[in-house]
Design an enzyme around this catalytic site. Structure first.
Site, PDB file in Angstrom:
ATOM      1  N   ASP A 150      11.536  38.203  -1.282  1.00 55.70           N
ATOM      2  CA  ASP A 150      12.730  37.401  -0.954  1.00 55.70           C
ATOM      3  C   ASP A 150      12.923  37.250   0.550  1.00 55.70           C
ATOM      4  O   ASP A 150      13.391  36.213   1.018  1.00 55.70           O
ATOM      5  CB  ASP A 150      13.996  37.935  -1.663  1.00 55.70           C
ATOM      6  CG  ASP A 150      14.244  39.414  -1.481  1.00 55.70           C
ATOM      7  OD1 ASP A 150      13.736  40.000  -0.501  1.00 55.70           O
ATOM      8  OD2 ASP A 150      14.974  39.991  -2.319  1.00 55.70           O
ATOM      9  N   HIS A 154      12.883  33.777   2.449  1.00 52.66           N
ATOM     10  CA  HIS A 154      14.019  33.476   3.343  1.00 52.66           C
ATOM     11  C   HIS A 154      13.500  32.938   4.683  1.00 52.66           C
ATOM     12  O   HIS A 154      13.955  31.894   5.154  1.00 52.66           O
ATOM     13  CB  HIS A 154      14.842  34.757   3.541  1.00 52.66           C
ATOM     14  CG  HIS A 154      15.983  34.621   4.503  1.00 52.66           C
ATOM     15  ND1 HIS A 154      17.300  34.539   4.108  1.00 52.66           N
ATOM     16  CD2 HIS A 154      16.014  34.554   5.863  1.00 52.66           C
ATOM     17  CE1 HIS A 154      18.079  34.421   5.168  1.00 52.66           C
ATOM     18  NE2 HIS A 154      17.325  34.427   6.255  1.00 52.66           N
ATOM     19  N   TYR A 169      22.016  26.644  14.377  1.00 51.97           N
ATOM     20  CA  TYR A 169      22.171  28.041  13.981  1.00 51.97           C
ATOM     21  C   TYR A 169      23.457  28.640  14.557  1.00 51.97           C
ATOM     22  O   TYR A 169      23.432  29.597  15.343  1.00 51.97           O
ATOM     23  CB  TYR A 169      20.939  28.841  14.411  1.00 51.97           C
ATOM     24  CG  TYR A 169      20.710  30.084  13.575  1.00 51.97           C
ATOM     25  CD1 TYR A 169      20.373  29.998  12.229  1.00 51.97           C
ATOM     26  CD2 TYR A 169      20.848  31.353  14.142  1.00 51.97           C
ATOM     27  CE1 TYR A 169      20.175  31.129  11.467  1.00 51.97           C
ATOM     28  CE2 TYR A 169      20.641  32.495  13.377  1.00 51.97           C
ATOM     29  CZ  TYR A 169      20.314  32.372  12.046  1.00 51.97           C
ATOM     30  OH  TYR A 169      20.104  33.498  11.294  1.00 51.97           O
ATOM     31  N   GLU A 178      21.521  29.858   6.821  1.00 53.97           N
ATOM     32  CA  GLU A 178      21.298  31.178   6.230  1.00 53.97           C
ATOM     33  C   GLU A 178      21.360  31.128   4.697  1.00 53.97           C
ATOM     34  O   GLU A 178      20.539  31.727   4.004  1.00 53.97           O
ATOM     35  CB  GLU A 178      22.354  32.158   6.747  1.00 53.97           C
ATOM     36  CG  GLU A 178      21.964  32.831   8.030  1.00 53.97           C
ATOM     37  CD  GLU A 178      20.653  33.562   7.875  1.00 53.97           C
ATOM     38  OE1 GLU A 178      20.490  34.340   6.919  1.00 53.97           O
ATOM     39  OE2 GLU A 178      19.753  33.349   8.698  1.00 53.97           O
ATOM     40  N   ASP A 194      13.853  32.556 -16.838  1.00 50.99           N
ATOM     41  CA  ASP A 194      14.648  31.330 -16.954  1.00 50.99           C
ATOM     42  C   ASP A 194      16.129  31.583 -17.171  1.00 50.99           C
ATOM     43  O   ASP A 194      16.902  30.629 -17.303  1.00 50.99           O
ATOM     44  CB  ASP A 194      14.105  30.455 -18.097  1.00 50.99           C
ATOM     45  CG  ASP A 194      12.796  29.787 -17.711  1.00 50.99           C
ATOM     46  OD1 ASP A 194      12.566  29.599 -16.491  1.00 50.99           O
ATOM     47  OD2 ASP A 194      12.000  29.458 -18.616  1.00 50.99           O
ATOM     48  N   ASP A 200      17.867  39.442 -10.595  1.00 51.79           N
ATOM     49  CA  ASP A 200      18.133  40.344  -9.482  1.00 51.79           C
ATOM     50  C   ASP A 200      18.653  39.478  -8.326  1.00 51.79           C
ATOM     51  O   ASP A 200      17.912  38.658  -7.785  1.00 51.79           O
ATOM     52  CB  ASP A 200      16.833  41.060  -9.087  1.00 51.79           C
ATOM     53  CG  ASP A 200      16.981  41.875  -7.807  1.00 51.79           C
ATOM     54  OD1 ASP A 200      18.110  41.985  -7.282  1.00 51.79           O
ATOM     55  OD2 ASP A 200      15.953  42.401  -7.335  1.00 51.79           O
ATOM     56  N   GLU A 205      16.105  44.486  -0.782  1.00 53.92           N
ATOM     57  CA  GLU A 205      16.245  45.880  -1.194  1.00 53.92           C
ATOM     58  C   GLU A 205      14.972  46.676  -0.861  1.00 53.92           C
ATOM     59  O   GLU A 205      13.913  46.109  -0.655  1.00 53.92           O
ATOM     60  CB  GLU A 205      16.567  45.967  -2.697  1.00 53.92           C
ATOM     61  CG  GLU A 205      15.534  45.342  -3.609  1.00 53.92           C
ATOM     62  CD  GLU A 205      15.757  43.868  -3.861  1.00 53.92           C
ATOM     63  OE1 GLU A 205      16.235  43.176  -2.950  1.00 53.92           O
ATOM     64  OE2 GLU A 205      15.426  43.395  -4.960  1.00 53.92           O
ATOM     65  N   ASP A 242      27.435  37.287  15.670  1.00 57.41           N
ATOM     66  CA  ASP A 242      26.502  36.753  14.670  1.00 57.41           C
ATOM     67  C   ASP A 242      26.538  35.219  14.675  1.00 57.41           C
ATOM     68  O   ASP A 242      26.478  34.585  13.633  1.00 57.41           O
ATOM     69  CB  ASP A 242      26.834  37.315  13.270  1.00 57.41           C
ATOM     70  CG  ASP A 242      25.824  36.920  12.207  1.00 57.41           C
ATOM     71  OD1 ASP A 242      24.634  36.772  12.538  1.00 57.41           O
ATOM     72  OD2 ASP A 242      26.242  36.745  11.043  1.00 57.41           O
ATOM     73  N   HIS A 247      25.419  35.115   9.158  1.00 55.99           N
ATOM     74  CA  HIS A 247      25.005  35.989   8.055  1.00 55.99           C
ATOM     75  C   HIS A 247      26.212  36.534   7.296  1.00 55.99           C
ATOM     76  O   HIS A 247      26.059  37.381   6.416  1.00 55.99           O
ATOM     77  CB  HIS A 247      24.175  37.168   8.569  1.00 55.99           C
ATOM     78  CG  HIS A 247      22.879  36.788   9.199  1.00 55.99           C
ATOM     79  ND1 HIS A 247      22.751  36.536  10.536  1.00 55.99           N
ATOM     80  CD2 HIS A 247      21.643  36.613   8.672  1.00 55.99           C
ATOM     81  CE1 HIS A 247      21.497  36.224  10.820  1.00 55.99           C
ATOM     82  NE2 HIS A 247      20.792  36.262   9.713  1.00 55.99           N
TER      83      HIS A 247
HETATM   84  N1  ASN Z   1      16.220  38.118   9.770  1.00 55.89           N
HETATM   85  C1  ASN Z   1      17.178  37.259  10.416  1.00 55.89           C
HETATM   86  C2  ASN Z   1      17.242  35.947   9.671  1.00 55.89           C
HETATM   87  O1  ASN Z   1      16.239  35.354   9.353  1.00 55.89           O
HETATM   88  C3  ASN Z   1      16.821  37.014  11.799  1.00 55.89           C
HETATM   89  C4  ASN Z   1      17.840  36.195  12.441  1.00 55.89           C
HETATM   90  O2  ASN Z   1      18.925  36.645  12.715  1.00 55.89           O
HETATM   91  N2  ASN Z   1      17.545  34.938  12.675  1.00 55.89           N
HETATM   92  O3  ASN Z   1      18.318  35.504   9.394  1.00 55.89           O
HETATM   93 ZN    ZN Z   2      17.964  34.080   8.120  1.00 55.92          ZN
END
Ligand code: ASN
Ligand code: ZN
Length: 336
Positions: A150, A154, A169, A178, A194, A200, A205, A242, A247
């Protein structure tokens, strides 16, 4: 590229699971290049990709010696995501032109390192157009962040977003950036099941100390994310903030995706299949969002994409499908 010299290899990944992957013949052995999917995996020898970005991607990984678990994870997981892009979304790698999908393992951002050779993060580099992965210490040694499919999905979806919607961003566009990465990370990890009611929903994790996941799309509040617009957090657009909570507020949009994927009709049957949701969200991301899109723009993009995708259905069925999307956004307070 010719696949004639590619050969299947088998070795253990970062979780001790046996994986089969393609490597290409080279003088004296093999290198981690899958010529079918154009996936390549490199080693940075614990160099710092934030300082020495010009040295990326590093050294193409070769065998002999034996393939290491971190190399196997990064390579095999990238191929799994490339398979999803090609087979499910009909997208030819990140750039949709079959360009190389490049990963570098054994990276350490020294300014963010908790100990020798450790860096508990990974990112998509928009400059180098590739993934970089750090690693975390476990009882049995260093474990690469690329061990988790995952996380790999991502980061690769940050690449897809980078060449499609280009969501800035920061603030809401950043939280959408994100969230789309989180959603496709979870969809890819649960491919083959399916019934999302038994998925999960945890992301990342078995990586952090204590094996605590990074995020949970079913219940974002478990990891200090809001799950409704009432709890949206206004944060400064700084690293400490952030970047406006990219995030953090992503949890709201993630929860909407969880509700779409698990929506039931009056008989308790799923309204949407996972591949229908994936197709609609992919259409929204790649065709209807842009740099400054807000959460409400994602709602409109998703609903418009659903109407396009299901256009051939009788109107009562079409409206039932569309309602599964609008109900999900309503439930988290993302309005039109
Ligand atoms: N692991 C983080 C993400 O892909 C790295 C970041 O903050 N860009 O979101
Ligand atoms: Zn990310």
């Amino acid at each position: 590229a010719s696949a004639a010299l590619s050969v299947d290899h088998t070795a253990l990944d970062g979780f001790g699971v046996e994986r089969t992957f393609r490597a290409a013949a080279s003088p004296g052995g093999y290198v981690l290049r899958d010529e079918h999917r154009n996936v390549e995996t490199y080693d940075f020898g614990f160099g710092d990709p934030s300082v020495d970005e010009d040295l990326l991607p590093g050294a193409l990984i070769a065998s002999p010696p034996d393939w290491t678990p971190e190399a196997v994870s990064a390579h095999a997981n990238a191929v799994a995501v490339a398979d999803f892009l090609n087979d499910v979304l009909l997208r030819n790698n990140i750039d949709d032109e079959g360009g190389a999908l490049v990963s570098t393992i054994n990276c350490v951002v020294e300014s963010d390192s908790p100990g020798p050779q450790q860096w508990v993060n990974a990112f998509w580099s928009p400059v180098s157009r590739q993934m970089v992965y750090g690693q975390v210490m476990h009882e049995d040694g260093l474990r690469s962040l690329s061990a988790n499919l995952d996380v790999v999905a991502h980061e690769i979806f940050h690449g897809v977003t980078d060449v499609t919607a280009r969501l800035e961003y920061a603030n809401q566009p950043g939280a959408l950036n994100e969230s789309y990465s989180d959603i496709f990370g979870i969809v890819i990890t649960n491919l083959g099941n399916d019934d999302p009611r038994t998925w999960d929903w945890q992301l990342g994790e078995r990586l952090l100390p204590g094996n605590v996941p990074f995020r949970d799309l079913e219940d974002p509040t478990r990891h200090n994310q809001p799950a409704h617009m009432d709890d949206f957090m206004v944060l400064p657009n700084t690293q400490a903030g952030d970047w406006g909570g990219v995030h953090i507020n992503s949890g709201i949009h993630n929860k909407a995706a969880h509700l779409m994927l698990t929506a039931e009709d009056a008989d308790g049957d799923l309204v949407l299949t996972p591949s229908e949701v994936a197709a609609v969200l992919y259409l929204a991301l790649s065709q209807r969002l842009s740099m400054t899109s807000q959460f409400s723009d994602s709602r409109r993009a998703v609903v418009a994409s659903a109407r396009t995708y299901f256009r051939g259905l009788p109107s009562d069925q079409l409206e039932a499908k569309v309602a599964a999307f609008t109900d999900a956004f309503d439930a988290v307070g993302i309005t039109d």
